[in-house]
Design a protein around this motif. Structure first.
Motif, PDB file in Angstrom:
ATOM      1  N   ALA A  87       0.840  -1.115   0.030  1.00 43.57           N
ATOM      2  CA  ALA A  87       0.098   0.072  -0.069  1.00 43.57           C
ATOM      3  C   ALA A  87       0.597   1.310   0.097  1.00 43.57           C
ATOM      4  CB  ALA A  87      -0.930  -0.121   1.223  1.00 43.57           C
ATOM      5  N   ALA A  88       0.367   2.325  -0.470  1.00 43.88           N
ATOM      6  CA  ALA A  88       0.997   3.682  -0.400  1.00 43.88           C
ATOM      7  C   ALA A  88       1.159   3.958   0.946  1.00 43.88           C
ATOM      8  CB  ALA A  88       0.157   4.487  -1.162  1.00 43.88           C
ATOM      9  N   ARG A  89       2.396   4.551   1.183  1.00 46.00           N
ATOM     10  CA  ARG A  89       2.606   5.135   2.623  1.00 46.00           C
ATOM     11  C   ARG A  89       2.103   6.109   3.057  1.00 46.00           C
ATOM     12  NH1 ARG A  89       6.823   3.876   6.146  1.00 46.00           N
ATOM     13  NH2 ARG A  89       7.939   2.826   4.628  1.00 46.00           N
ATOM     14  N   PRO A  90       0.930   6.123   4.127  1.00 51.94           N
ATOM     15  CA  PRO A  90       0.376   7.480   4.601  1.00 51.94           C
ATOM     16  C   PRO A  90       1.477   8.490   5.186  1.00 51.94           C
ATOM     17  CG  PRO A  90      -0.303   5.414   5.535  1.00 51.94           C
ATOM     18  CD  PRO A  90       0.954   4.963   4.933  1.00 51.94           C
ATOM     19  N   ARG A  91       0.961   9.555   5.137  1.00 51.43           N
ATOM     20  CA  ARG A  91       1.850  10.685   5.697  1.00 51.43           C
ATOM     21  C   ARG A  91       2.170  10.589   7.012  1.00 51.43           C
ATOM     22  NH1 ARG A  91      -1.068  16.031   2.906  1.00 51.43           N
ATOM     23  NH2 ARG A  91      -0.711  15.432   0.592  1.00 51.43           N
ATOM     24  N   ASN A  92       1.402  10.262   7.997  1.00 53.44           N
ATOM     25  CA  ASN A  92       1.587   9.947   9.388  1.00 53.44           C
ATOM     26  C   ASN A  92       2.242   8.446   9.765  1.00 53.44           C
ATOM     27  OD1 ASN A  92      -0.581   8.571   8.794  1.00 53.44           O
ATOM     28  ND2 ASN A  92      -1.677   9.223  10.501  1.00 53.44           N
ATOM     29  N   LEU A  93       2.598   7.880   8.731  1.00 50.74           N
ATOM     30  CA  LEU A  93       3.236   6.463   9.242  1.00 50.74           C
ATOM     31  C   LEU A  93       4.697   6.734   9.423  1.00 50.74           C
ATOM     32  CD1 LEU A  93       2.751   3.490   9.360  1.00 50.74           C
ATOM     33  CD2 LEU A  93       3.454   3.379   6.958  1.00 50.74           C
ATOM     34  N   PRO A  94       5.169   6.184  10.668  1.00 51.29           N
ATOM     35  CA  PRO A  94       6.781   6.504  10.707  1.00 51.29           C
ATOM     36  C   PRO A  94       7.675   5.775   9.859  1.00 51.29           C
ATOM     37  CG  PRO A  94       5.701   5.846  12.892  1.00 51.29           C
ATOM     38  CD  PRO A  94       4.574   5.783  11.798  1.00 51.29           C
ATOM     39  N   PRO A  95       8.856   6.405   9.378  1.00 48.38           N
ATOM     40  CA  PRO A  95       9.619   5.641   8.295  1.00 48.38           C
ATOM     41  C   PRO A  95       9.962   4.292   8.468  1.00 48.38           C
ATOM     42  CG  PRO A  95      10.188   7.956   8.986  1.00 48.38           C
ATOM     43  CD  PRO A  95       9.314   7.633   9.823  1.00 48.38           C
ATOM     44  N   ASP A  96      10.317   4.050   9.783  1.00 50.02           N
ATOM     45  CA  ASP A  96      10.676   2.664  10.232  1.00 50.02           C
ATOM     46  C   ASP A  96       9.664   1.693  10.289  1.00 50.02           C
ATOM     47  OD1 ASP A  96       9.458   3.791  12.378  1.00 50.02           O
ATOM     48  OD2 ASP A  96      10.858   2.949  13.868  1.00 50.02           O
ATOM     49  N   ARG A  97       8.291   1.911  10.211  1.00 51.77           N
ATOM     50  CA  ARG A  97       7.120   1.187  10.181  1.00 51.77           C
ATOM     51  C   ARG A  97       7.000   0.484   8.604  1.00 51.77           C
ATOM     52  NH1 ARG A  97       1.323   2.400  13.137  1.00 51.77           N
ATOM     53  NH2 ARG A  97       0.386   0.310  12.780  1.00 51.77           N
ATOM     54  N   PRO A  98       6.751  -0.831   8.565  1.00 51.67           N
ATOM     55  CA  PRO A  98       6.564  -1.439   7.242  1.00 51.67           C
ATOM     56  C   PRO A  98       5.106  -0.954   6.684  1.00 51.67           C
ATOM     57  CG  PRO A  98       6.560  -3.038   8.730  1.00 51.67           C
ATOM     58  CD  PRO A  98       6.734  -1.962   9.603  1.00 51.67           C
ATOM     59  N   ARG A  99       5.030  -0.836   5.473  1.00 49.99           N
ATOM     60  CA  ARG A  99       3.816  -0.641   4.632  1.00 49.99           C
ATOM     61  C   ARG A  99       2.843  -2.027   4.734  1.00 49.99           C
ATOM     62  NH1 ARG A  99       5.555   1.194  -0.911  1.00 49.99           N
ATOM     63  NH2 ARG A  99       7.135  -0.256  -0.184  1.00 49.99           N
ATOM     64  N   ASN A 100       1.556  -1.694   4.749  1.00 45.68           N
ATOM     65  CA  ASN A 100       0.725  -2.814   4.532  1.00 45.68           C
ATOM     66  C   ASN A 100       0.554  -3.665   3.239  1.00 45.68           C
ATOM     67  OD1 ASN A 100      -0.329  -2.067   7.195  1.00 45.68           O
ATOM     68  ND2 ASN A 100      -2.065  -1.077   6.467  1.00 45.68           N
ATOM     69  N   LEU A 101       0.477  -4.826   3.314  1.00 46.54           N
ATOM     70  CA  LEU A 101       0.486  -5.476   2.061  1.00 46.54           C
ATOM     71  C   LEU A 101      -1.067  -5.787   1.539  1.00 46.54           C
ATOM     72  CD1 LEU A 101       3.385  -8.103   2.462  1.00 46.54           C
ATOM     73  CD2 LEU A 101       2.693  -6.780   0.197  1.00 46.54           C
ATOM     74  N   ILE A 102      -1.277  -5.679   0.573  1.00 47.97           N
ATOM     75  CA  ILE A 102      -2.921  -5.724   0.153  1.00 47.97           C
ATOM     76  C   ILE A 102      -2.766  -6.867  -1.097  1.00 47.97           C
ATOM     77  CG2 ILE A 102      -4.790  -5.089  -0.821  1.00 47.97           C
ATOM     78  CD1 ILE A 102      -3.843  -2.106   0.369  1.00 47.97           C
ATOM     79  N   CYS A 103      -3.624  -7.823  -0.872  1.00 47.14           N
ATOM     80  CA  CYS A 103      -3.647  -8.947  -1.731  1.00 47.14           C
ATOM     81  C   CYS A 103      -5.132  -9.284  -2.149  1.00 47.14           C
ATOM     82  CB  CYS A 103      -3.010 -10.002  -1.400  1.00 47.14           C
ATOM     83  SG  CYS A 103      -3.705 -10.926   0.084  1.00 47.14           S
ATOM     84  N   ARG A 104      -5.401  -9.926  -3.345  1.00 52.18           N
ATOM     85  CA  ARG A 104      -6.811 -10.316  -3.585  1.00 52.18           C
ATOM     86  C   ARG A 104      -6.585 -11.923  -3.875  1.00 52.18           C
ATOM     87  NH1 ARG A 104     -11.855  -9.045  -5.755  1.00 52.18           N
ATOM     88  NH2 ARG A 104     -12.619 -10.582  -7.230  1.00 52.18           N
ATOM     89  N   ILE A 105      -7.116 -12.885  -3.158  1.00 53.94           N
ATOM     90  CA  ILE A 105      -7.292 -14.338  -3.106  1.00 53.94           C
ATOM     91  C   ILE A 105      -8.167 -14.677  -4.259  1.00 53.94           C
ATOM     92  CG2 ILE A 105      -7.221 -16.407  -1.977  1.00 53.94           C
ATOM     93  CD1 ILE A 105      -6.186 -15.011   0.280  1.00 53.94           C
ATOM     94  N   HIS A 106      -7.853 -15.693  -5.039  1.00 50.74           N
ATOM     95  CA  HIS A 106      -8.681 -15.936  -6.155  1.00 50.74           C
ATOM     96  C   HIS A 106      -9.991 -16.735  -5.483  1.00 50.74           C
ATOM     97  CE1 HIS A 106     -10.205 -16.606 -10.084  1.00 50.74           C
ATOM     98  NE2 HIS A 106     -10.421 -17.919  -9.877  1.00 50.74           N
ATOM     99  N   ASN A 107      -9.759 -17.550  -4.337  1.00 44.97           N
ATOM    100  CA  ASN A 107     -10.713 -18.554  -4.030  1.00 44.97           C
ATOM    101  C   ASN A 107     -11.363 -17.821  -2.745  1.00 44.97           C
ATOM    102  OD1 ASN A 107     -12.256 -20.600  -2.999  1.00 44.97           O
ATOM    103  ND2 ASN A 107     -10.800 -22.039  -2.755  1.00 44.97           N
ATOM    104  N   PHE A 108     -12.683 -17.458  -2.689  1.00 50.03           N
ATOM    105  CA  PHE A 108     -13.154 -16.823  -1.647  1.00 50.03           C
ATOM    106  C   PHE A 108     -13.184 -17.698  -0.279  1.00 50.03           C
ATOM    107  CE2 PHE A 108     -16.901 -15.569   0.814  1.00 50.03           C
ATOM    108  CZ  PHE A 108     -16.633 -14.251   1.164  1.00 50.03           C
TER     109      PHE A 108
END
Length: 360
Positions: A200-221
């Protein structure tokens, strides 16, 4: 009848013949005479000059002549009547002007009252229309959120997975496959079909040492639902010493509405009252077989009163009125600079060029 000499001999001289009486009488008439109206009184004297004098007055007496002159200078009844008539005409003219102004002001006040009444009616209609539009916009916003969330049903948002070192290309699908297989207690090489995965895009208030979120779409619901359920059961999942959390990927407007209800959810957690989130957006509590729900800002006071929660302010849940009192900044008025500049005229031209002053 005794003669004048006999009356003087008897000691019965008239009071008008004494010098003191004559002097006081002349002073009285002199004080009563207005010097600014001599011309007017002179004309009146000429009119009355043809009348015969008093038979008791002496034609050759100087004092009688002065008294007669003073009497002729006094205003007559006709002069007073003319003066009063002039004053009356002046007052009448001014009163008519004032009356006309008052009537004009009355007409303008009546027009203003009618215009104000029309404005009040229009404002009431506009307010009703605005409320209707706000309700319709809120409904459309929730419908749009529902459509957006339906498109995110197969999405998961993973927080806490460390990012690769600088200069190293990261493969999100491979990383997520390892994490999800660990959650499912399967071999890490078990294949999982992803439609897409990215950071995900880094939010403005997110600390630099904190990792960004991972977003995924799984084919099988169904597989996505199993991962989500077991991830909530295993809340101590760590990778490289960092806690990993799995969330349902929701629309930004839904996340903003949930953040707006954070004071209420905190109060529910402190009182150990269970709650759940419904879709597209609703906060539901089942207490003593009675369901209490918040789906709009109007539901908040009744919800707090029924659950005996402390009153708290809640922002607009749709995010449409985040700052209703914001005003457009006004540009400051142009002002002449107080600094004086010297102008250097070019020879042969009418153009003057400002030059900067040398520092002292």
């Amino acid at each position: 009848m005794a003669s004048k000499k006999q009356r003087n001999a008897m000691g019965h001289a008239p009071a008008a013949d004494t010098p003191a009486a004559k002097t006081s009488l002349r002073r009285y008439f002199a004080e009563q005479t207005d010097p600014h109206r001599r011309d007017k009184m002179a004309r009146a004297a000429q009119t009355r000059g043809s009348q015969p004098s008093s038979p008791t007055a002496s034609d050759g007496s100087t004092e009688d002549h002065e008294i007669r002159t003073l009497l002729t200078q006094l205003p007559s009844k006709s002069d007073l009547a003319a003066m009063f008539q002039k004053l009356e005409d002046s007052f009448s003219e001014k009163l008519q002007a004032v009356t006309a102004d008052v009537q004009q002001l009355g007409a303008r006040v009546q027009d203003l009252e009618e215009e104000t009444e029309n404005i009040n009616k229009q404002w009431a209609e506009a307010y009703t229309t605005q409320e209707t539009h706000a309700e319709a916009i809120r409904y459309l916003q929730r419908r749009l959120d529902d459509v957006d969330n339906r498109g995110r049903r197969n999405n998961l948002r993973v927080r806490g997975i460390p990012e690769s070192a600088e200069g190293v290309t990261e493969n999100p699908i491979q990383v997520l496959t390892t994490v999800f297989n660990r959650i499912l207690a399967r071999p890490k090489d078990t294949a999982i079909t992803f439609d897409r995965a990215h950071r995900a895009a880094r939010p403005r208030n997110l600390p630099p040492d904190r990792p960004r979120n991972l977003i995924c779409r799984i084919h099988n619901f169904p597989l996505k639902e199993e991962i989500f359920r077991k991830a909530h059961q295993n809340k101590d999942l760590t990778i490289d010493g960092q806690l990993v959390t799995v969330f349902q990927d929701l629309a930004p407007s839904i996340l903003q509405a949930r953040r707006a209800l954070r004071p209420i959810t905190q109060a529910l957690l402190e009182r150990q009252i269970k709650f759940r989130w419904n879709f597209p957006f609703a906060l539901t509590v089942n207490l003593q077989n009675k369901i209490h729900t918040i789906s709009s800002p109007e539901d908040v006071p009744e919800f707090q009163r029924a659950l005996k929660l402390p009153p708290s302010e809640v922002e607009d849940l749709t995010g449409l009125a985040a700052n209703p009192t914001r005003q457009t900044p006004q540009k400051p008025k142009w002002q002449r600079s107080p600094r004086k500049r010297r102008r250097q005229n070019h020879p042969g031209t009418d153009i003057s060029v400002p030059t900067r002053e040398e520092p002292a």
